[in-house]
Design a protein around this motif. Structure first.
Motif, PDB file in Angstrom:
ATOM      1  N   PHE A  46       0.826  -1.213   0.000  1.00 41.36           N
ATOM      2  CA  PHE A  46       0.000   0.000   0.000  1.00 41.36           C
ATOM      3  C   PHE A  46       0.858   1.261   0.000  1.00 41.36           C
ATOM      4  CE2 PHE A  46      -3.092  -3.098   1.801  1.00 41.36           C
ATOM      5  CZ  PHE A  46      -3.964  -3.071   0.715  1.00 41.36           C
ATOM      6  N   PRO A 227      -1.398 -15.554  -1.643  1.00 44.53           N
ATOM      7  CA  PRO A 227      -1.780 -14.471  -2.567  1.00 44.53           C
ATOM      8  C   PRO A 227      -1.863 -13.136  -1.830  1.00 44.53           C
ATOM      9  CG  PRO A 227      -3.709 -15.762  -1.996  1.00 44.53           C
ATOM     10  CD  PRO A 227      -2.570 -16.352  -1.225  1.00 44.53           C
ATOM     11  N   TRP A 274       1.418  -7.363  -9.944  1.00 42.75           N
ATOM     12  CA  TRP A 274       1.270  -6.232 -10.859  1.00 42.75           C
ATOM     13  C   TRP A 274       2.020  -5.067 -10.221  1.00 42.75           C
ATOM     14  CZ3 TRP A 274      -2.206  -9.249  -8.509  1.00 42.75           C
ATOM     15  CH2 TRP A 274      -2.656  -8.795  -7.264  1.00 42.75           C
TER      16      TRP A 274
HETATM   17  C1  RAM Z   1      -1.499  -7.502   0.311  1.00 45.55           C
HETATM   18  C2  RAM Z   1      -2.917  -7.041   0.414  1.00 45.55           C
HETATM   19  C3  RAM Z   1      -3.432  -6.541  -0.918  1.00 45.55           C
HETATM   20  C4  RAM Z   1      -3.126  -7.512  -2.035  1.00 45.55           C
HETATM   21  C5  RAM Z   1      -1.661  -7.810  -2.073  1.00 45.55           C
HETATM   22  C6  RAM Z   1      -1.309  -8.818  -3.148  1.00 45.55           C
HETATM   23  O1  RAM Z   1      -0.654  -6.393   0.241  1.00 45.55           O
HETATM   24  O2  RAM Z   1      -3.704  -8.109   0.858  1.00 45.55           O
HETATM   25  O3  RAM Z   1      -4.807  -6.349  -0.822  1.00 45.55           O
HETATM   26  O4  RAM Z   1      -3.540  -7.043  -3.290  1.00 45.55           O
HETATM   27  O5  RAM Z   1      -1.270  -8.339  -0.811  1.00 45.55           O
END
Ligand code: RAM
Length: 336
Positions: A46, A227, A274
């Protein structure tokens, strides 16, 4: 005459100045204030998205980004944050949701007050937002994660093996959709035996403990697919600390900057993601264009990321994920 008027004039002027100072908001009057609400503060993914949001703000010129979120990945925490943003009368809220339904009432209230709402990364149900931006198409992400697990078996040099999922929170919209998509394609990968799903809540310590527990509960486990950028890093660390490098491979979605060392150590063969900077940039540009009434039912501009094509639910996907391994992970480690 002037002598008489002077004190009265200065008094009036100072009252006027004082009231201007009092009324003036902290931001410039014509700034578009866009709040980027994340699942929780302190997550590298983030923070990279925030970099992209700042880049978009600079490009657009009159945008102020308020980067905010709760301390842990809960819907309650996000509801509190959003209430305060409504009170601050921001122009737009762009949220990566900890729960697709729990945020609907507060976001509907925001919309009633004229605030534009979009979700990005992790979606909100359509009633609570006007647009959702996924990083990529959900089925592609699901399939890619299973393919990465199959790649790990190959790297290990075995023809079949056990795979478990370490996810984020049980209510996380994006991970839940991706796991659903993974399960749909698993029958195409008969070499993979799917044994468990656990949740680390996108907290480093809980994810670590869950990864250790997975290895203890499934002594023959070959691959952990996480994931989530928080989960994948914690799992790679757990595999290392438990002395299981070469036996248990970790893969899924993560950041090159956080994982380069684990690819080098052999705890990981490859992984995908991504560009999170692009995602924050695109989400901000969409939010801005909604505030400016510069969008149609079917499309909205994302600046250098092109045009978001909205489906009947107002959802769009940004771009395709990219795969990282020992050959390229270092090249990206400085970027995100
Ligand atoms: C974490 C969070 C986010 C996700 C990534 C891949 O940073 O869960 O929402 O998109 O992983």
């Amino acid at each position: 005459m002037f002598k008489k008027l002077f004190p009265a004039l200065t008094a009036m002027m100072s009252i006027a100045l004082l009231s201007i100072a009092y009324l003036a908001p902290a931001h410039a009057e014509d700034d578009v204030r866009i709040a980027l609400v994340v699942k929780a503060m302190g997550i590298g993914f983030f923070e990279a998205a925030n970099e992209g949001a700042q880049e978009a703000a600079e490009e657009l010129g009159n945008v102020e980004i308020i980067y905010t979120g709760p301390t842990t990945t809960t819907a309650e925490g996000q509801i509190e944050v959003i209430s305060s943003l409504i009170a601050q009368r921001v122009d737009a809220i762009a949220v990566s949701a900890n729960d697709q339904d729990a945020l609907v009432p507060i976001l509907s209230r925001a919309q009633q007050r004229g605030i534009k709402v979009i979700s990005w990364d992790s979606g909100v149900a359509p009633e609570g937002r006007s647009v959702h931006l996924s990083p990529s198409s959900d089925d592609l992400i699901g399939r890619m994660n299973v393919q990465l697990a199959a790649d790990a078996l190959e790297a290990k040099g075995v023809s079949s093996g056990q795979m478990a999922i370490l996810s984020a929170t049980p209510t996380s919209t994006n991970q839940n959709v991706w796991i659903e998509e993974m399960k749909k394609v698993l029958p195409e990968f008969p070499q993979l035996e799917f044994v468990d799903t656990v949740y680390g809540d996108d907290l480093a310590d809980k994810s670590y403990r869950e990864a250790v527990a997975l290895m203890r509960n499934h002594p023959d486990l070959d691959v952990i697919v996480a994931p989530t950028t928080v989960g994948i890093l914690a799992a790679a660390q757990a595999v290392s600390d438990e002395g299981r490098v070469g036996e248990v491979y970790v893969t899924g979605l993560g950041l090159p900057s956080e994982l380069a060392g684990h690819v080098e150590s052999g705890a990981m063969h490859n992984f995908a993601i991504w560009n999170p900077v692009d995602l924050g940039y695109a989400a901000t540009t969409i939010a801005y264009n909604l505030v400016m009434d510069n969008a149609t039912e079917t499309s909205v501009d994302m600046g250098r990321m092109g045009t978001a094509q909205l489906d009947e639910n107002g959802s769009a996907a940004m771009a395709e994920p990219f795969i990282y391994d020992a050959t390229n992970v270092q090249d990206f480690a400085d970027i995100f």
